[in-house]
Design a protein around this motif. Sequence first.
Motif: not given
Lengths: 243, 230
Positions: B150-167
């Motif tokens: 969840s923490i690693l994913g939180g970092i990833g989610a924070a990095l990709t928050v402004g990105v289209r098709r981020g998933s």
Amino acid sequence: MSWTWFHKLASPPHAYRILGSMAPWFGWASLALILLATWWGLVKAPADYQQGDGFRILYVHAPSAWMSMFTYVVMAVAAGVGLVWRIKLAHAAAAACAPIGASFTFLALATGSIWGKPMWGTWWVWDARLTSELLLLFLYLGYMALRASFDDPQRADRASAVLALVGVINVPIIHYSVNWWSTLHQPASVTKFDKPSIDLAMLIPLFLMIAGFQLYFGWAVSRRLRGEILRRERNANWLKEAT
Amino acid sequence: MTAVRTPTLAAAKLVFQRDMTLAWRRWDEVAQPLMFYVVVTTMFPLATTPDLSALREIGGGVVWVAALLASLLALEALFRADVEDGTTEQWVLSGQPLGYLLLAKVAAHWVLTGLPLVIMSPIVGTGLGLPTSVWGVLMASLLLGTGTLSILGGIGAALTVGVRRGSVLLSLLVLPLAMPLLIFGSRAVSMQMDGDSPAGPLQLLAAIFFMALSLGPIAMSAAIRISVEN
């Protein structure tokens, strides 16, 4: 001691000029060293008593594996410098490193696989080092994918810098976890690559080749970084004056 | 005017409670990763063999892979709504340490997606032939592993928050970093099954978890600031 020379390095026009004059030195020196090491490794070095001439792919495999990790560290350091001191040129350097590192990683994987075919009888073995290299390739590709997905170059720089730093903390963990995983799963036959003492006659061309690869890296980074500077500063006045 | 600052812990608690309330009102979204988890593990017997003794060999690994994928599913939207409606901006301006607030949000996310996976894992594991003797180790390893993820994913989610098709991008960024968890987690399960002590891999999982807990918020807040500042 004056630090002006150091601060000047961060200025794009200055760096552009220096890189331009350094690139040919790196390029020719690396070409000379790689040619010398190739001749030495393929012709002069003795054949391995166990693997025959097959081991000679080591002279491409080991330097590329070494460079793949070296480049990741260089990239992470450049990204960290860019993030902390907000130096755009450091971000540009990190961006320039990524494709080179990914290529080295791919080369290490490909040569490892080719080497594996005669030695292990299959193209792919879940050997610890091959697996770490594969994960390293994923890290490079993720970094490049993240960088490519931003329209704004500054956000791309800083976001990918955070990723590079998270990655560089993780690289040792990944490396050791894969090692541990592999020693539990693998028969000991693989350790023939781990020969404690490698003959000096085989070692000299290896070191020459590594030095040649390092210089090649210097050449490639200089060229790519110049390209990055051109792309980022395309509207700058100094560039119009220079051309 | 002297503003009285809310204590950090109280602020983090508010963030946590808000996310729990929001999730409670849209519980169907919370249930989706869990359903995904069960569906994915069902695919393995169908794709390989229904023989339980053969499935037992790969059972721990299958549960772990499915849990990794399922907890990644819900991560993409973790910060998106908050960044879009300006909530995160207010957090940045609030004077509270941003890392703690984000950690509270990740904790809420873990309670909603990670914890159900952990609770569900014995049932799923039984379906794959895992004996009851490994339930404890399976749950303990997943408890530590999903927390780190969840923490690693939180970092990833924070990095990709402004990105289209981020998933897809998020999975590409986070999964390679999560490989050590997978190795240690599934290894702990198989060691327990073989009668060895799983203490080693579990302790390594705990070490990675605490490292993620201490360094993760720094990376997350740096990443969120990048997304918010522009």
